[in-house]
Design a protein around this motif. Structure first.
Motif, short mmCIF file in Angstrom:
data_model
loop_
_atom_site.label_atom_id
_atom_site.label_comp_id
_atom_site.label_asym_id
_atom_site.label_seq_id
_atom_site.Cartn_x
_atom_site.Cartn_y
_atom_site.Cartn_z
N MET A 1 -15.92 1.94 -9.11
CA MET A 1 -14.62 1.86 -9.93
C MET A 1 -13.25 0.93 -9.37
N THR A 2 -12.35 0.81 -9.78
CA THR A 2 -11.56 -1.01 -9.23
C THR A 2 -10.35 0.12 -8.51
N ALA A 3 -10.31 -0.73 -7.54
CA ALA A 3 -9.97 -0.19 -6.29
C ALA A 3 -8.17 0.05 -7.09
N LYS A 4 -7.47 0.67 -6.10
CA LYS A 4 -5.96 0.54 -7.18
C LYS A 4 -5.02 0.13 -6.97
N PHE A 5 -5.08 -0.93 -6.23
CA PHE A 5 -3.96 -1.89 -6.13
C PHE A 5 -4.03 -3.25 -6.20
N VAL A 6 -2.80 -3.94 -6.43
CA VAL A 6 -3.15 -5.25 -6.16
C VAL A 6 -1.69 -5.80 -5.76
N ILE A 7 -1.82 -7.13 -5.01
CA ILE A 7 -1.30 -7.70 -4.37
C ILE A 7 -0.40 -8.65 -5.11
N GLY A 8 0.49 -8.98 -5.25
CA GLY A 8 1.29 -10.22 -6.06
C GLY A 8 1.96 -11.28 -5.59
N ILE A 9 2.18 -12.22 -5.10
CA ILE A 9 2.44 -13.64 -3.93
C ILE A 9 3.15 -14.67 -4.64
N ASP A 10 4.68 -14.95 -4.18
CA ASP A 10 5.11 -15.97 -5.44
C ASP A 10 5.68 -16.60 -3.71
N LEU A 11 5.23 -17.63 -3.76
CA LEU A 11 5.57 -19.06 -3.27
C LEU A 11 6.30 -19.96 -3.84
N GLY A 12 7.97 -20.59 -3.22
CA GLY A 12 9.10 -20.82 -4.04
C GLY A 12 8.90 -21.88 -2.70
N GLY A 13 9.92 -22.47 -3.53
CA GLY A 13 10.28 -23.67 -1.98
C GLY A 13 11.83 -22.86 -1.12
N THR A 14 11.93 -21.74 -1.19
CA THR A 14 13.15 -20.90 -0.43
C THR A 14 12.27 -19.83 -0.09
N ASN A 15 11.66 -18.87 -0.46
CA ASN A 15 10.81 -17.84 -0.41
C ASN A 15 9.68 -17.65 -0.65
N LEU B 1 -8.68 -2.89 2.90
CA LEU B 1 -8.82 -3.64 1.72
C LEU B 1 -9.40 -3.14 0.52
N ARG B 2 -10.28 -2.44 0.83
CA ARG B 2 -10.87 -1.81 -0.34
C ARG B 2 -9.92 -1.83 -1.18
N GLN B 3 -9.30 -0.73 -1.01
CA GLN B 3 -8.21 -0.82 -1.69
C GLN B 3 -7.51 -1.25 -3.26
N VAL B 4 -7.88 -2.98 -2.61
CA VAL B 4 -6.44 -3.36 -3.36
C VAL B 4 -7.72 -4.70 -3.84
N CYS B 5 -7.13 -5.03 -5.13
CA CYS B 5 -8.66 -5.31 -5.94
C CYS B 5 -8.56 -7.02 -6.08
N ALA B 6 -7.05 -7.43 -6.01
CA ALA B 6 -6.77 -8.55 -5.66
C ALA B 6 -5.64 -9.17 -5.14
N ILE C 1 6.10 -11.59 -0.83
CA ILE C 1 4.68 -10.45 -0.71
C ILE C 1 5.01 -9.06 -1.63
N SER C 2 4.09 -8.71 -2.41
CA SER C 2 4.39 -7.10 -2.99
C SER C 2 3.54 -7.21 -2.98
N LEU C 3 3.33 -5.77 -3.18
CA LEU C 3 2.20 -4.53 -3.20
C LEU C 3 2.22 -3.73 -4.68
N LEU C 4 1.96 -3.58 -5.71
CA LEU C 4 1.71 -3.45 -6.73
C LEU C 4 0.65 -2.20 -7.28
#
Ligand code: ZN
Length: 308
Positions: A1-15, A63-68, A18-21
């Motif tokens: 079963m694939t994990a339910k959650f995923v983490i999306g990160i946006d690295l900019g020059g200013t900010n 960690l196991r609940q996050v796929c990538a 990090i988010s959980l989706l």
């Protein structure tokens, strides 16, 4: 079963964001740090890794609940190897395999791509470009970046460097650009260029929000500055539309906040100057997802990988 959650990160020059989706790419929790607090590369990498741990702990997940983890980065990235070539606005990054380094630290699969590509992916899947087979999404700010969707897939180019709309030449002669080119679009409509023009025209610094307000209240000089932005951008989009015959062009980022001041002109130039078949087909729209687009796109790429 694939994990339910995923983490999306946006690295900019200013900010650094990090988010959980969840599975539907809805943001459940978000953490925003200032990139400038981490001057050394190793500090910034540690901040990313620590933030993943903190976001998980905050939401009582393991960690196991996050796929990538997906990360959007402000510069050219080899999305297959996970290699950062360099960042134009953050020193100290040259040929860094961020994927390898982070995977060792956080023990979840990591995928990286250029931020403009990931913003476009998000707008294409969940935002203003939804439903279009062929689209381009661009962000206007200090730089002018774009991501291209061709036949429902992100088009990255042969060296993962496609989509550099800001470096499309819009004149035969003109200012030299940092990229090595001459008369690049960015040198005419990038934030810095607009600020220079404002200072020259008004004899003082004016924030771009204020410039929009002035134009909306009938200030002719302010209107002329936005009109010129629309003209240059419109001309570049004529080339893009003729070449790629797109269904939708989505415009976001700081300058796009000027709204109709720019959009009206861009649409006019494209409808009058692009070839009729292409001009008739294309819709030019405002981005929908705002500053979350980068994180959402990063999450989509992290979960779905090379199929996007
Ligand atoms: Zn350039």
């Amino acid at each position: 079963m694939t994990a339910k959650f995923v983490i999306g990160i946006d690295l900019g020059g200013t900010n650094l964001k990090i988010s959980l989706l969840n599975r539907n790419y809805k943001i459940i929790s978000k953490r925003i740090l200032s990139t400038r607090n981490y001057s050394a590369r190793s500090q910034l990498i540690s901040a990313i890794a620590d933030s993943v741990g903190i976001v998980l702990a905050d939401n009582k997940l393991n960690l196991r609940q996050v796929c990538a983890v997906g990360i959007g980065l402000p510069g050219p990235v080899d999305a297959q190897a996970g290699l950062v070539h360099f960042f134009p606005n953050i020193p100290g990054w040259k040929n860094v395999n961020l994927k390898k380094i982070l995977e060792k630290k956080i023990r979840i699969p990591v995928r990286l791509d250029n931020d403009a590509n990931l913003m476009s992916l998000a707008e294409y899947r969940l935002g203003a470009a939804k439903g279009a087979d062929n689209a381009m999404c661009l962000t206007l700010g200090t730089g002018v970046g774009a991501g291209i969707i061709i036949q429902n897939k992100l088009y990255r180019g042969s060296s993962f460097a496609a989509g550099e709309l800001g470096h499309l030449p819009v004149n035969i002669f003109g200012p030299k650009c940092n990229c090595g080119g001459i008369a690049c679009l960015e040198a005419y409509i990038g934030n810095n260029r607009i600020m220079q023009k404002v200072e020259k025209e008004f004899g003082r610094k004016i924030a771009l929000e204020e410039l929009s307000r002035m134009a909306n209240h009938g200030n002719k000089k302010a209107q002329k500055i936005w009109d010129d932005v629309g003209l240059y951008l419109g001309r570049a989009l004529v080339a893009v539309v003729n070449l790629l015959n797109l269904e939708k062009i989505v415009i976001g980022g700081g300058i796009a906040e000027a709204g109709e001041l720019i959009f009206k002109k861009v649409r006019k130039v494209v409808s009058e100057q692009a070839m009729p078949v292409q001009a008739k087909r294309v819709k030019i729209l405002r981005a929908k997802l705002g500053s979350d687009a980068g994180m959402i796109g990063a999450a989509i790429f992290a979960r779905e990988g090379s199929s996007v």
